[in-house]
Write a protein that holds these residues in place. Structure first.
Motif, short mmCIF file in Angstrom:
data_model
loop_
_atom_site.label_atom_id
_atom_site.label_comp_id
_atom_site.label_asym_id
_atom_site.label_seq_id
_atom_site.Cartn_x
_atom_site.Cartn_y
_atom_site.Cartn_z
N LEU A 235 99.75 -37.85 14.84
CA LEU A 235 100.80 -37.79 15.86
C LEU A 235 101.75 -38.98 15.72
CD1 LEU A 235 98.82 -36.69 19.06
CD2 LEU A 235 100.08 -35.29 17.42
N ALA A 236 101.20 -40.13 15.34
CA ALA A 236 102.03 -41.33 15.18
C ALA A 236 102.99 -41.16 14.01
CB ALA A 236 101.13 -42.55 14.98
N ARG A 237 102.50 -40.58 12.93
CA ARG A 237 103.38 -40.34 11.76
C ARG A 237 104.49 -39.37 12.13
NH1 ARG A 237 98.64 -40.96 8.87
NH2 ARG A 237 98.13 -38.74 8.96
N GLU A 238 104.11 -38.33 12.86
CA GLU A 238 105.11 -37.35 13.29
C GLU A 238 106.13 -38.02 14.21
OE1 GLU A 238 105.23 -33.27 15.75
OE2 GLU A 238 103.33 -33.64 14.70
N PHE A 239 105.63 -38.89 15.07
CA PHE A 239 106.52 -39.62 15.98
C PHE A 239 107.49 -40.50 15.19
CE2 PHE A 239 107.84 -43.03 18.77
CZ PHE A 239 108.07 -42.38 19.98
N GLU A 240 106.93 -41.18 14.18
CA GLU A 240 107.75 -42.09 13.38
C GLU A 240 108.82 -41.30 12.62
OE1 GLU A 240 105.49 -44.65 10.84
OE2 GLU A 240 107.24 -45.85 10.28
N ALA A 241 108.42 -40.13 12.11
CA ALA A 241 109.38 -39.32 11.37
C ALA A 241 110.53 -38.88 12.27
CB ALA A 241 108.67 -38.10 10.78
N ARG A 242 110.21 -38.59 13.51
CA ARG A 242 111.23 -38.08 14.41
C ARG A 242 112.04 -39.19 15.09
NH1 ARG A 242 111.99 -33.15 16.30
NH2 ARG A 242 110.04 -32.37 15.44
N PHE A 243 111.35 -40.26 15.48
CA PHE A 243 112.01 -41.29 16.29
C PHE A 243 112.26 -42.59 15.51
CE2 PHE A 243 109.72 -38.52 19.19
CZ PHE A 243 110.65 -38.26 20.18
N GLY A 244 111.70 -42.69 14.32
CA GLY A 244 111.97 -43.84 13.48
C GLY A 244 111.23 -45.11 13.86
N ARG A 245 110.19 -44.96 14.68
CA ARG A 245 109.43 -46.15 15.06
C ARG A 245 107.94 -45.92 14.87
NH1 ARG A 245 113.13 -45.73 19.12
NH2 ARG A 245 111.66 -44.60 20.41
N ASP A 246 107.27 -46.94 14.34
CA ASP A 246 105.82 -46.89 14.24
C ASP A 246 105.27 -47.45 15.54
OD1 ASP A 246 103.12 -47.46 13.87
OD2 ASP A 246 103.57 -49.29 12.75
N SER A 247 104.89 -46.58 16.44
CA SER A 247 104.42 -47.06 17.75
C SER A 247 103.03 -46.56 18.11
CB SER A 247 105.39 -46.62 18.85
OG SER A 247 106.53 -47.42 18.84
N GLY A 248 102.53 -45.63 17.35
CA GLY A 248 101.31 -44.98 17.83
C GLY A 248 100.10 -45.13 16.96
#
Lengths: 417, 330
Positions: A235-248
């Motif tokens: 989910l974190a990778r998917e988040f990073e791909a979409r939002f450009g931030r490593d947060s999860g």
């Protein structure tokens, strides 16, 4: 959209983007700004459809969320400190029933003595309640983790606590990038409950289970946490791909790859630590930081891999197990089982005491000289403690401990006048 | 309460009355249309007043809503005897969360139904007197105060029967329980009014408050039906004798419930928006002694030396209810 905004406001706006359908509110410092802002958005109609319910206690706040979630609604609440403990029975219950509620914990100390300032005794006290626990190191991370939290909670049918340090984060005005609604909608689909109270298909929820199956049901709760451990990086990778931030990600490493000394921490202190590490690196010391974002489930393998080559580990904790020592250090020790590196616990920042760069630097330097005992209380005023113990030795009616300590400090302060 | 207009003499069988009613006004024991929301096969004790009350209340609610109800149940006898997984006696969507939070869980369910556009699905929260008057009192008061769209039903058996008959704040004075033993100068439960939740519910000015007993099943049905015709917070308090806790014969449950009402010890009334609007009149007043004597929990009042003071105290309590709620017909 980039904004200079209070942490609580940023979280509230993010919660609204996650389209919660029922939000329960009960005031407790330092969480209150979050639900106030959400309530305003519901009143204005910018967050709709959403039922905003002002309850009469935290116990009811989470109980209303339990009912809402069982009824198929995406439910959210926020609390802190005494509030989290007051709802403790419902905290375990929500996890036991597998209801994917998301709750912000604005970390605050637990009384007595009553104290409204930050430490992490509250969420740490409920670390084994069955909730997933994510700790934000910054307000940007707090924003991002809430979006990930709803996705994670609903994917594994477990509730998630997003822990953010009270005041230090909740009341800090920082630059935060708050995503657009369309982006969040694309990342976070609507809530499809695994279990639902529906007259068309009646089910019985929350009934008794005896010894014949209780172990299996509890084991499956553990399995779900292990599933979350695998799912969260995805989910974190998917988040990073979409939002450009490593947060999860489960953990976050900072200049730790070749470090001899690594400080492990959770929450906002990580930012301060990074600056201290930069200074020490400039002075030629091989030091680094490991931030643990997911404390439940605990990422044993990732922590092991991040620390395996270090010569010593310092675990900086904003809470501690009275009569035992470090809480996080215990888990770190488990991750490093069989390895020679010593693991030190440093308890810091209790009840809002500032954790300064100077104190951290001094502590880390002691660590590098192998002078740290296994448990240290950072900036502990040992003379005050000694005098308190002396009073107790010499007088049976020594009175309230806290009052004695404060009076003692007052006398000392007067001497400087 | 139109059913009140029909008067008949209750004989010792307690069943003849139903047959004297118009067919459409009779409470239905068994019919294809009956939903049996709380089905047979559960583990309640023989003569359990709570099982009887819950069965009639649930089926009336089902009939009034075309089967569109969800139920939040507090911990207690009703929860335990009706469910242990994998069995369940509930033919309705039903959730048990905790002992003290049924009203709040109900509020959450009501919010979910509203936000999901399913306002036709109605919410019932229920529990015993412990979860209503004691441990769940805060959440209950909160639900009343917010006027959440929940009907809360309290099945009052006057004590913590599930845990082995301890006193609650709904236990009557002088009653023996495991924590108010019949020893000492004032045996049994302490004197005082205890906590009569219907009056506290009325103080919240909620749309509907009613009391009932399992001696008048048609009355329970009528009140649940009335409650389901309204929106907002509603409260029905049903007296349900407990053979185990009261030390009474299981065949005396309905008789004791009737005598609780006909003595005045348990007033049966209806209140709307905080004001009493109607009460079920006592047709044949009985002395409290008639109600007390068949119960072992009051046996110490009738030992070698009758406790005249305690009996008079309870009689005065009944007389006060009769005055306050106008329970005797003019």
């Amino acid at each position: 959209m980039l904004k200079q905004v209070e942490g609580s406001r940023a979280v509230a706006e993010t919660i609204a983007l996650c389209r919660p359908e029922v939000v329960c509110a009960y005031p407790i410092t330092p969480q209150t700004h979050i639900v106030e802002a959400v309530g305003e958005m519901v009143r204005e109609g910018t967050l709709a459809p959403c039922e905003f319910i002002n309850v009469e206690s935290e116990f009811s706040a989470l109980s209303v969320a339990i009912g809402a979630s069982a009824g198929g609604a995406r439910a959210y609440t926020a609390t802190a400190s005494q509030g989290l403990l007051f709802m403790a029975e419902a905290v375990f219950n929500a996890a036991g029933m597998g209801l994917p509620i998301v709750m912000t914990v604005a970390n605050r100390a637990i009384g007595a003595p009553i104290n409204i300032w930050n430490d992490q005794s509250d969420s740490m006290a409920l670390r084994d309640s069955g909730w997933l626990q994510l700790y934000a190191t910054s307000n940007q991370e707090a924003v991002d983790l809430h979006i990930i939290a709803f996705r994670l909670a609903e994917a594994v049918s477990l509730p998630v606590m997003v822990c953010m340090d009270g005041f230090v984060l909740t009341h800090a005005y920082e630059r935060v990038d708050i995503p657009e609604q369309a982006e969040v909608d694309a990342y976070l689909p609507g809530f499809e409950p695994r279990q639902l109270l529906d007259p068309a298909e009646p089910v019985t929820m929350g009934a008794m289970v005896g010894p014949e199956a209780f172990t299996e049901v509890r084991y499956l709760a553990h399995v779900r946490q292990m599933q979350a451990l695998e799912l969260l990086p995805t989910l974190a990778r998917e988040f990073e791909a979409r939002f450009g931030r490593d947060s999860g990600c489960l953990i976050q490493r900072y200049r730790s790859e070749d470090a001899d000394t690594i400080v492990v921490a959770l929450g906002s202190v990580v930012g301060t630590l990074q600056e201290v590490i930069d200074t020490l690196r400039d002075a030629g010391h091989a030091v680094g930081v490991l931030a643990i974002r997911a404390f439940r489930p605990f990422p044993l393998a990732e922590v092991h891999d991040a620390l395996v080559d270090s010569k010593r580990v310092i675990v900086l904790e904003r809470a501690f197990a009275v009569g035992q020592g470090g809480i996080v250090a215990d888990s770190v020790r488990k991750a490093l089982q069989g390895l020679p590196a010593p693991i030190h616990t440093v308890v810091a920042g209790l009840g809002g005491r500032p954790i300064t760069q100077a104190s951290l630097r001094g502590m880390i330097e002691r660590g590098m000289r192998d002078e740290l005992p296994s448990v240290t209380f950072l900036d502990l005023q040992t003379d005050v403690v000694e005098r308190a113990l002396e009073r107790e030795r010499t007088s049976r009616r020594s009175g309230p401990v806290a009052e004695g300590v404060l009076k003692d400090l007052g006398v000392k302060a007067m001497q400087y006048v | 309460m139109s059913h009140q207009d029909i008067k008949f003499y209750q004989t010792g069988t307690f069943t003849v009355g139903n047959r004297l009613l118009d067919p459409e006004q009779r409470s239905v024991q068994s019919t294809l249309e009956r939903t049996n929301a709380l089905n047979s096969g559960h583990r309640a004790c023989p003569g359990c007043g709570e099982a009887l009350g819950a069965r009639y209340a649930m089926d009336a609610a089902m009939a009034a809503t075309d089967g569109q109800i969800v139920v939040a149940n507090a911990t207690g006898c009703l929860e335990v005897f009706s469910t242990p997984y994998p069995e369940t006696a509930w033919q309705v969507p039903w959730v048990h969360s905790l002992f003290g939070n049924a009203a709040a869980v109900g509020a959450g369910l009501a919010a979910a139904m509203r936000v999901k556009g399913k306002s036709d699905v109605r919410v019932i929260a229920q529990g015993g007197d412990g979860s209503t008057a004691d441990i769940g009192f805060g959440p209950l008061s909160g639900m009343f105060e917010r006027n959440d769209d929940v009907l809360f039903i309290c099945y009052d058996n006057q004590g913590y029967m599930n845990t082995g008959v301890q006193r609650s704040s709904a236990t009557p004075p002088a009653a023996r329980t495991a924590t108010t033993p019949a020893v000492g100068p004032h045996p049994g439960h302490q004197r005082g009014m205890g906590k009569f939740v219907p009056e506290i519910a009325m103080a919240h000015h909620i749309p509907y408050v009613a009391t009932a007993t399992v001696a008048d099943l048609r009355d329970i049905e009528a009140k649940v039906t009335a409650a389901m015709s309204l929106r907002g917070a509603r409260y029905i308090h049903i007296l349900v004798p407990c053979p185990l806790g009261w030390g009474s014969a299981s065949h005396d449950t309905v008789r004791l419930a009737r005598m609780a009402r006909e003595s005045g010890l348990f007033p049966v009334f209806e209140a709307r928006d905080g004001e009493v609007t109607d009460s079920l009149k006592i047709r044949h007043q009985v002395p409290v002694e008639a109600f007390l004597k068949p119960q072992k929990r009051f046996a110490h009042l009738f030992g070698k030396q009758r406790d005249e003071e305690a009996i008079a105290y309870l009689q005065a309590r009944a007389d006060r209810n009769i005055r306050k709620y106008h329970l005797l017909e003019a």
